[in-house]
Design a protein around this motif. Sequence first.
Motif, mmCIF file in Angstrom:
data_model
loop_
_atom_site.group_PDB
_atom_site.id
_atom_site.type_symbol
_atom_site.label_atom_id
_atom_site.label_comp_id
_atom_site.label_asym_id
_atom_site.label_seq_id
_atom_site.Cartn_x
_atom_site.Cartn_y
_atom_site.Cartn_z
ATOM 1 N N SER A 326 34.343 25.723 97.865
ATOM 2 C CA SER A 326 33.613 26.381 96.784
ATOM 3 C C SER A 326 34.107 25.950 95.410
ATOM 4 O O SER A 326 33.370 26.074 94.422
ATOM 5 C CB SER A 326 33.723 27.900 96.926
ATOM 6 N N SER A 327 35.341 25.469 95.319
ATOM 7 C CA SER A 327 35.839 24.985 94.034
ATOM 8 C C SER A 327 35.082 23.741 93.601
ATOM 9 O O SER A 327 34.823 23.537 92.414
ATOM 10 C CB SER A 327 37.343 24.704 94.115
ATOM 11 N N ARG A 328 34.717 22.904 94.563
ATOM 12 C CA ARG A 328 33.908 21.721 94.221
ATOM 13 C C ARG A 328 32.512 22.144 93.779
ATOM 14 O O ARG A 328 31.937 21.560 92.850
ATOM 15 C CB ARG A 328 33.835 20.778 95.425
ATOM 16 N N VAL A 329 31.968 23.170 94.439
ATOM 17 C CA VAL A 329 30.653 23.676 94.025
ATOM 18 C C VAL A 329 30.738 24.245 92.615
ATOM 19 O O VAL A 329 29.835 24.045 91.791
ATOM 20 C CB VAL A 329 30.150 24.741 95.018
ATOM 21 N N TRP A 330 31.816 24.964 92.321
ATOM 22 C CA TRP A 330 32.040 25.505 90.973
ATOM 23 C C TRP A 330 31.953 24.389 89.933
ATOM 24 O O TRP A 330 31.257 24.510 88.925
ATOM 25 C CB TRP A 330 33.405 26.190 90.934
ATOM 26 N N ASP A 331 32.668 23.290 90.190
ATOM 27 C CA ASP A 331 32.676 22.167 89.252
ATOM 28 C C ASP A 331 31.265 21.607 89.061
ATOM 29 O O ASP A 331 30.857 21.281 87.936
ATOM 30 C CB ASP A 331 33.599 21.055 89.757
ATOM 31 N N GLU A 332 30.535 21.483 90.153
ATOM 32 C CA GLU A 332 29.173 20.963 90.069
ATOM 33 C C GLU A 332 28.276 21.902 89.263
ATOM 34 O O GLU A 332 27.437 21.446 88.472
ATOM 35 C CB GLU A 332 28.607 20.777 91.478
ATOM 36 N N LEU A 333 28.457 23.201 89.457
ATOM 37 C CA LEU A 333 27.618 24.168 88.752
ATOM 38 C C LEU A 333 27.932 24.223 87.261
ATOM 39 O O LEU A 333 27.052 24.515 86.447
ATOM 40 C CB LEU A 333 27.760 25.552 89.380
ATOM 41 N N LEU A 334 29.179 23.968 86.886
ATOM 42 C CA LEU A 334 29.503 23.877 85.462
ATOM 43 C C LEU A 334 28.707 22.752 84.811
ATOM 44 O O LEU A 334 28.132 22.923 83.723
ATOM 45 C CB LEU A 334 30.999 23.636 85.275
ATOM 46 N N VAL A 335 28.681 21.604 85.473
ATOM 47 C CA VAL A 335 27.928 20.470 84.936
ATOM 48 C C VAL A 335 26.441 20.796 84.895
ATOM 49 O O VAL A 335 25.762 20.570 83.883
ATOM 50 C CB VAL A 335 28.177 19.207 85.787
ATOM 51 N N GLU A 336 25.920 21.340 85.992
ATOM 52 C CA GLU A 336 24.497 21.680 86.045
ATOM 53 C C GLU A 336 24.133 22.717 84.981
ATOM 54 O O GLU A 336 23.052 22.648 84.370
ATOM 55 C CB GLU A 336 24.138 22.217 87.428
ATOM 56 N N SER A 337 25.019 23.671 84.749
ATOM 57 C CA SER A 337 24.753 24.700 83.750
ATOM 58 C C SER A 337 24.665 24.103 82.358
ATOM 59 O O SER A 337 23.785 24.464 81.558
ATOM 60 C CB SER A 337 25.832 25.783 83.805
ATOM 61 N N CYS A 338 25.579 23.191 82.044
ATOM 62 C CA CYS A 338 25.532 22.522 80.740
ATOM 63 C C CYS A 338 24.254 21.704 80.605
ATOM 64 O O CYS A 338 23.600 21.722 79.548
ATOM 65 C CB CYS A 338 26.754 21.643 80.555
ATOM 66 N N GLN A 339 23.886 21.003 81.659
ATOM 67 C CA GLN A 339 22.669 20.197 81.602
ATOM 68 C C GLN A 339 21.438 21.077 81.408
ATOM 69 O O GLN A 339 20.520 20.711 80.670
ATOM 70 C CB GLN A 339 22.554 19.362 82.886
ATOM 71 N N TRP A 340 21.410 22.229 82.068
ATOM 72 C CA TRP A 340 20.279 23.150 81.909
ATOM 73 C C TRP A 340 20.205 23.686 80.485
ATOM 74 O O TRP A 340 19.129 23.741 79.885
ATOM 75 C CB TRP A 340 20.402 24.287 82.909
ATOM 76 N N ILE A 341 21.356 24.066 79.929
ATOM 77 C CA ILE A 341 21.363 24.585 78.563
ATOM 78 C C ILE A 341 20.853 23.531 77.584
ATOM 79 O O ILE A 341 20.112 23.845 76.641
ATOM 80 C CB ILE A 341 22.785 25.050 78.174
ATOM 81 N N LEU A 342 21.212 22.289 77.806
ATOM 82 C CA LEU A 342 20.823 21.214 76.902
ATOM 83 C C LEU A 342 19.403 20.717 77.150
ATOM 84 O O LEU A 342 18.868 19.951 76.343
ATOM 85 C CB LEU A 342 21.799 20.044 77.018
ATOM 86 N N SER A 343 18.795 21.151 78.242
ATOM 87 C CA SER A 343 17.451 20.696 78.594
ATOM 88 C C SER A 343 16.385 21.531 77.895
ATOM 89 O O SER A 343 16.689 22.506 77.196
ATOM 90 C CB SER A 343 17.254 20.785 80.111
ATOM 91 N N GLU A 344 15.131 21.198 78.152
ATOM 92 C CA GLU A 344 14.008 21.945 77.595
ATOM 93 C C GLU A 344 13.635 23.144 78.450
ATOM 94 O O GLU A 344 12.837 23.988 78.031
ATOM 95 C CB GLU A 344 12.789 21.023 77.444
ATOM 96 N N SER A 345 14.191 23.233 79.643
ATOM 97 C CA SER A 345 13.806 24.295 80.574
ATOM 98 C C SER A 345 14.179 25.671 80.038
ATOM 99 O O SER A 345 15.262 25.865 79.490
ATOM 100 C CB SER A 345 14.489 24.089 81.927
ATOM 101 N N GLN A 346 13.266 26.627 80.225
ATOM 102 C CA GLN A 346 13.518 28.013 79.837
ATOM 103 C C GLN A 346 13.520 28.919 81.071
ATOM 104 O O GLN A 346 13.495 30.144 80.942
ATOM 105 C CB GLN A 346 12.437 28.486 78.855
ATOM 106 N N ALA A 347 13.542 28.333 82.250
ATOM 107 C CA ALA A 347 13.443 29.107 83.488
ATOM 108 C C ALA A 347 14.740 29.840 83.784
ATOM 109 O O ALA A 347 15.835 29.304 83.612
ATOM 110 C CB ALA A 347 13.090 28.187 84.650
ATOM 111 N N SER A 348 14.611 31.084 84.253
ATOM 112 C CA SER A 348 15.754 31.876 84.687
ATOM 113 C C SER A 348 15.844 31.831 86.211
ATOM 114 O O SER A 348 14.845 31.617 86.902
ATOM 115 C CB SER A 348 15.625 33.324 84.217
#
Length: 358
Positions: A326-348
């Motif tokens: 799960s620590s590896r998943v955590w790391d992946e989700l940090l990256v994905e979260s940053c990418q989502w914030i920087l993207s145009e997506s407004q989906a929750s």
Amino acid sequence: MPDYSQYQGPSAEWETFVEKNPLPAGNFTIPPQTIRQNTNALRIKLAQTELAAESLHDAVHWRDHCILTRDNQNILARIYTPKSNPNQVSSSETPLPVYLYFHGGGHLFGTIETEDAACSRLAAHANLIVVNVNYRHTPEFTHPTQVNDAWDALIWLSRNAALLNANPNRVIVGGISAGAGLAASVVLQHHTMCRHGKDSVPLTVLGQLLCIPWLVHPDNYQLSTQAGSSYAQNVDAPVLSKTLLRLFTDLLGAADPSDPTLNVGLVGDGGVVGLPKSAFLVAGRDLLRDEGLDYAEKLTENEVPTKVHVFPGLPHGFRRFSALASSRVWDELLVESCQWILSESQASSFDVVDTNNV
């Protein structure tokens, strides 16, 4: 507050891990400075191990800067830039997004070095600049020093973005645990000032990344004894027990426990309307679980684009145990979260991470 007890667990992954790796009992009777020294030494060792194992030194460039605080003291910030786009290159290089980061540790633990692996990893994999702020710690410095240092760091970033080759219009503010509380306070203050036309910080916060956030002062937690609440379920939880949280709180020494900067999770609906995109990583077997999920739900109900990832059955700060899948998943989700914030997506979205199938 809604009932989030379904995320308590147990987690087969965690139970298997602690069976093979028993956790030492915490000794909170020794001086806090000694606890801090021992904890920081261990965290630095773990960070160095991960830096070497993942060749992160080869992936990022580091530079240290001093941030002048409002009381004319200097605090250290370490800047991590992907080596594919270091900030010493020509001025024509496109500025990168920037992540203003505050570490966890109950305002007692943490140094620049304890965060080197996490910050380097995120900078390299998310292709952004990470500003790691070493705000001042208890017991030498009490509230509101930490909150003030965090805000002063945002001001410093706004004035020095060009120096860092950072894009001041693509800023993420985030942190872990107590650091996530600082991040949430900074974002809420910045949002409030912008809404009232009083902002003098020329940057755009696109989002916040709040990981296992501490958002409510324990003295203001009204449902702490309610059956099924995270406070009732996790009195003696691994990593963060109620005893340790009380130590953190006492050392913080807030004269007024109702201070809004220590209770972002309790802000009214009107205060959160229009906040930037918000991403949460929450542990299910965590004393702080409910306040994180409750704040995320409040944002969602007020149409703030919000993404939540819950790790059922895992304790506060489980990421320090890198052997967990799960620590590896955590790391992946940090990256994905940053990418989502920087993207145009407004989906929750609300995602429950099935650690048993990782």
